[in-house]
Design an enzyme around this catalytic site. Structure first.
Site, PDB file in Angstrom:
ATOM      1  CG  ASP A 100      -0.209   0.080   2.526  1.00 50.07           C
ATOM      2  OD1 ASP A 100       0.786  -0.642   2.696  1.00 50.07           O
ATOM      3  OD2 ASP A 100      -0.638   0.853   3.417  1.00 50.07           O
ATOM      4  CD  GLU A 166       4.262   0.934   6.864  1.00 52.10           C
ATOM      5  OE1 GLU A 166       5.057   1.305   7.758  1.00 52.10           O
ATOM      6  OE2 GLU A 166       3.897   1.683   5.933  1.00 52.10           O
TER       7      GLU A 166
END
Length: 443
Positions: A100, A166
């Site tokens: 991400d 994250e």
């Protein structure tokens, strides 16, 4: 040097362009974990990573983590687990990364389209996620690819754990890793993470410690709806005025945290520790290059590095609910939400920091004599890259942070980039690490 490294290195060089194209495909997927509307793209990115690994012969699993707390209409993106090799005579290395990225818009000040990888004449590859953390994640995939195409035996059993949250606190991952410690990760001999950066631009480094992060929201609401300032200006307590006033009381322009009690939480600096900074290869010129300006607070290398590593910091990140589009709009927002974080250091416990933050904001809010409603909340916290210590505790093994990118890569900022040299040579470095760790005796 391990005898099999030469053909591996040569093959990485030969595959330079395909590896760049692989990164281009990855950057094009707008996997912004913080934005609800981008969640399908985050999931798409997870499946893309899984397909890349499957194509190379890895055994891959997509593990679901359930719903996102507080936004139960959203599914958390899957954790990509992969195993490449299962030879009991080889060491097993667990690698972690995330697929991400942070939000990015061309209007933020990007010189190029943020989700279109652009390579300039100097070999700088600009694109959101190029260095944080898609480039390093692809480094591990590229290693498998280069070994296969070079006909070189893979030196270890490789376990991969790639997550998609994250950049939004690694929601759900800590519990997952702890549960899988005695299961999927049970034969791990060491853990390697490549989600950090060189200190400068020329000399690689190893990271053995990271500051933690407590992230807070400060919400202020009052009027029942947005108001026209020509009608209501000066007649009602305005949430934006209260918010700006309170945020300004948290930290001064020299970076000093103004919350009472924070300094007392910090572990004292020893003489031995103080003496370490002089020998570190770094300069203020390095720092100014990474800043893109000379707006440094501290005048010396030693002071700058201690501010960066050794002491806590407080940063104000943004405001929701206020008018932010181009042009003028004379609205008084009915509700605004400010966001700030505190980077924590040894001896600082999250619960103590949150208590001091809450007490201070409530006390300062009382001084405003406002009738608006004021709420401060901890959004997420972590002792370092959120999952680092969890891997160490779950596996009982050491965790190595082995960076690919340099200090000038601008992760989280506009014009994020990864130098082609760092991408290709970094892939070699990660591969060399696996070869050298393979030569160590099994426990």
């Amino acid at each position: 040097m391990a005898p099999q490294l030469d053909p591996f290195f040569q093959k990485v060089d030969e595959l330079k362009q395909p590896f760049i194209e692989r990164l281009r495909e990855a950057v094009a997927i707008q996997s912004v974990s913080a934005q609800a509307e981008s969640r399908p793209d985050v999931v798409k990115m997870g499946h893309w990573v899984a397909d890349q690994l499957k194509t190379l012969g890895a055994e891959v699993e997509l593990r679901e983590l359930g719903k996102e707390p507080g936004r139960e209409h959203l599914d958390l993106p899957p954790v990509v687990l992969a195993r490449y090799g299962s030879d009991p005579k080889k060491r097993t290395i667990l690698v972690y990364g995330h697929y991400d990225v942070q939000p990015a818009e061309k209007e933020d000040g990007w010189a190029t389209e943020p989700f279109d990888l652009t390579v300039d004449e100097q070999g700088r590859m600009f694109g959101r996620g190029s260095t944080d953390d898609k480039g390093p994640v692809l480094g591990w995939i590229n290693i498998i690819d280069a070994h296969k195409q070079a006909g070189v035996e893979f030196p270890v059993n490789l376990l991969c754990c790639f997550e998609g949250m994250e950049e939004f606190g690694s929601l759900g991952l800590e519990e997952f890793v702890k549960a899988e410690g005695p299961k999927y990760f049970k034969d791990t001999d060491a853990v390697c993470i490549s989600d950090n950066y060189w200190l400068g631009t020329e000399k690689p480094c190893l990271t053995y410690g990271l500051r933690g992060c407590n992230y807070y929201s400060l919400t202020i609401s009052g009027p029942g709806q947005d108001l026209h300032s020509g009608v209501f200006g000066g007649t009602a307590h305005e949430p934006m005025t209260d918010l700006v006033t309170l945020l300004a009381k948290l930290v001064d322009c020299q970076g000093n945290i103004l919350i009472p009690g924070i300094k007392e939480l910090i572990a004292p600096v020893t003489d031995d520790e103080q003496g370490l900074y002089d020998a570190i290869t770094y300069s203020m010129d390095d720092f100014h290059i990474s800043l893109g300006s000379e707006t440094s607070i501290m005048p010396t290398k030693e002071g700058t590095l201690m501010r960066r590593w050794r002491f806590p910091s407080l940063s104000i990140h943004g405001v929701e609910g206020a008018y932010s589009a181009p042009g003028c709009k004379t609205v008084i927002p009915a509700k605004v939400l400010g966001k700030f974080s505190i980077r924590t250091v040894p001896n600082m416990q999250s619960e103590d920091v949150t208590r001091l933050v809450t007490e201070f904001i409530n006390a300062e809010a009382a001084k405003l004599q406002t009738k608006n409603k004021i709420e401060v909340a901890l959004m997420h916290d972590g002792k370092c890259i959120p999952i680092t210590l969890t891997f160490e505790e779950a596996t009982g093994k050491n965790v190595l942070l082995l960076p690919m990118g340099s200090s000038t890569d601008a992760p989280h900022s506009i014009n994020e980039k990864l130098d082609t040299r760092n991408y290709i040579e970094g892939t070699k470095l990660l591969g060399a690490y696996l070869h050298y760790v393979a030569e160590e005796p099994l426990n």
